[in-house]
Motif scaffolding. Structure first.
Motif, short mmCIF file in Angstrom:
data_model
loop_
_atom_site.label_atom_id
_atom_site.label_comp_id
_atom_site.label_asym_id
_atom_site.label_seq_id
_atom_site.Cartn_x
_atom_site.Cartn_y
_atom_site.Cartn_z
N VAL A 43 -13.68 26.65 -0.67
CA VAL A 43 -14.79 26.43 0.25
C VAL A 43 -14.50 27.17 1.56
O VAL A 43 -13.40 27.07 2.12
CB VAL A 43 -15.00 24.92 0.51
N HIS A 44 -15.47 27.91 2.04
CA HIS A 44 -15.35 28.61 3.32
C HIS A 44 -15.12 27.59 4.44
O HIS A 44 -15.80 26.57 4.50
CB HIS A 44 -16.62 29.43 3.59
N GLY A 45 -14.17 27.88 5.31
CA GLY A 45 -13.83 26.96 6.39
C GLY A 45 -14.97 26.62 7.32
O GLY A 45 -14.99 25.56 7.95
N GLY A 46 -15.96 27.50 7.41
CA GLY A 46 -17.11 27.23 8.28
C GLY A 46 -17.86 25.98 7.86
O GLY A 46 -18.43 25.28 8.71
N PHE A 47 -17.85 25.66 6.57
CA PHE A 47 -18.54 24.45 6.11
C PHE A 47 -17.77 23.20 6.52
O PHE A 47 -18.36 22.19 6.88
CB PHE A 47 -18.77 24.49 4.61
N ILE A 48 -16.45 23.28 6.48
CA ILE A 48 -15.62 22.14 6.92
C ILE A 48 -15.76 21.97 8.43
O ILE A 48 -15.90 20.85 8.93
CB ILE A 48 -14.15 22.34 6.50
N PHE A 49 -15.77 23.10 9.15
CA PHE A 49 -15.97 23.03 10.60
C PHE A 49 -17.34 22.43 10.92
O PHE A 49 -17.47 21.61 11.83
CB PHE A 49 -15.84 24.43 11.23
N GLY A 50 -18.37 22.84 10.19
CA GLY A 50 -19.71 22.31 10.41
C GLY A 50 -19.79 20.81 10.22
O GLY A 50 -20.44 20.09 10.99
N LEU A 51 -19.11 20.31 9.19
CA LEU A 51 -19.03 18.87 8.96
C LEU A 51 -18.37 18.17 10.14
O LEU A 51 -18.87 17.17 10.65
CB LEU A 51 -18.24 18.60 7.67
N ALA A 52 -17.25 18.72 10.59
CA ALA A 52 -16.51 18.12 11.71
C ALA A 52 -17.33 18.18 13.00
O ALA A 52 -17.37 17.20 13.78
CB ALA A 52 -15.18 18.85 11.90
N GLU A 109 -5.98 12.46 1.98
CA GLU A 109 -5.28 13.67 2.42
C GLU A 109 -6.05 14.35 3.55
O GLU A 109 -7.22 14.70 3.41
CB GLU A 109 -5.15 14.62 1.23
N VAL A 110 -5.38 14.57 4.67
CA VAL A 110 -6.00 15.25 5.81
C VAL A 110 -6.06 16.74 5.53
O VAL A 110 -5.04 17.37 5.24
CB VAL A 110 -5.22 14.97 7.12
N VAL A 111 -7.28 17.32 5.60
CA VAL A 111 -7.46 18.75 5.34
C VAL A 111 -7.80 19.53 6.61
O VAL A 111 -7.71 20.75 6.63
CB VAL A 111 -8.54 18.99 4.26
N PHE A 112 -8.18 18.80 7.68
CA PHE A 112 -8.64 19.45 8.91
C PHE A 112 -8.49 18.46 10.06
O PHE A 112 -8.75 17.27 9.89
CB PHE A 112 -10.12 19.83 8.75
N LYS A 113 -8.08 18.96 11.23
CA LYS A 113 -8.04 18.17 12.46
C LYS A 113 -8.58 19.02 13.58
O LYS A 113 -8.36 20.24 13.61
CB LYS A 113 -6.60 17.77 12.83
N GLY A 114 -9.26 18.38 14.53
CA GLY A 114 -9.77 19.14 15.66
C GLY A 114 -10.08 18.28 16.86
O GLY A 114 -10.35 17.08 16.73
N ASP A 115 -10.01 18.92 18.02
CA ASP A 115 -10.44 18.32 19.28
C ASP A 115 -11.64 19.12 19.76
O ASP A 115 -11.53 20.34 19.95
CB ASP A 115 -9.32 18.34 20.31
N PHE A 116 -12.77 18.45 19.92
CA PHE A 116 -14.02 19.09 20.27
C PHE A 116 -14.42 18.74 21.70
O PHE A 116 -14.44 17.57 22.07
CB PHE A 116 -15.13 18.64 19.30
N SER A 117 -14.71 19.77 22.50
CA SER A 117 -15.19 19.59 23.87
C SER A 117 -16.71 19.58 23.84
O SER A 117 -17.35 20.61 23.59
CB SER A 117 -14.72 20.73 24.77
N CYS A 118 -17.29 18.41 24.06
CA CYS A 118 -18.74 18.24 24.00
C CYS A 118 -19.28 18.01 25.40
O CYS A 118 -18.65 17.33 26.21
CB CYS A 118 -19.08 17.04 23.11
N PHE A 119 -20.45 18.57 25.66
CA PHE A 119 -21.07 18.43 26.97
C PHE A 119 -22.47 17.88 26.83
O PHE A 119 -23.23 18.32 25.96
CB PHE A 119 -21.12 19.80 27.68
N ILE A 120 -22.81 16.93 27.69
CA ILE A 120 -24.16 16.39 27.74
C ILE A 120 -24.88 17.09 28.88
O ILE A 120 -24.51 16.94 30.05
CB ILE A 120 -24.16 14.86 27.94
#
Length: 127
Positions: A43-52, A109-120
């Motif tokens: 699976v292309h990583g962009g789809f996992i990123f999109g889910l996250a 099983e952890v496949v992806f971790k991320g910290d997302f900077s979100c702005f309102i």
């Protein structure tokens, strides 16, 4: 809790919310052959990123939330047909900025971790 952001998301591509509460969310989906990057079914990583990313937006759950940046790690490959789940939690709030931690798992099983900077933003980013 009502979802008030990203209301037109395609659930097949970005996941289906199964829990949205103040400051946290859980989004699930089963990957499809259309998401594969090659004949092995990777699976292309962009789809996992999109889910996250979608899980992060739902954890903030504001109509004008946007992603400003992300620090992510792809830890394990995902194959077409596998189910994954993203869990997001707001870790800090500073003015318009909210930091959201997201973990994507395949079963335990952890496949992806991320910290997302979100702005309102005060108004929609396209206005």
């Amino acid at each position: 809790m009502d979802i008030i952001t990203h209301q037109l998301i395609d659930n097949e591509l970005c996941g289906t919310p199964v829990m949205v509460e103040t400051g946290k969310s859980r989004v699930e989906y089963t990957t499809t052959p259309r998401m594969a990057a090659d004949d092995s079914g990777l699976v292309h990583g962009g789809f996992i990123f999109g889910l996250a990313d979608y899980a992060a937006m739902l954890a903030v759950n504001h109509p004008n939330v946007v992603l400003g940046g992300a620090d992510v790690k792809f830890l394990k490959p995902v194959k077409a047909g596998e189910s994954v789940c993203a869990e997001a939690s707001v870790s800090s709030v500073s003015g318009k900025k909210q930091m959201v931690g997201v973990v994507v798992k395949r079963e335990d099983e952890v496949v992806f971790k991320g910290d997302f900077s979100c702005f309102i933003l005060e108004k929609h980013v396209l206005e």
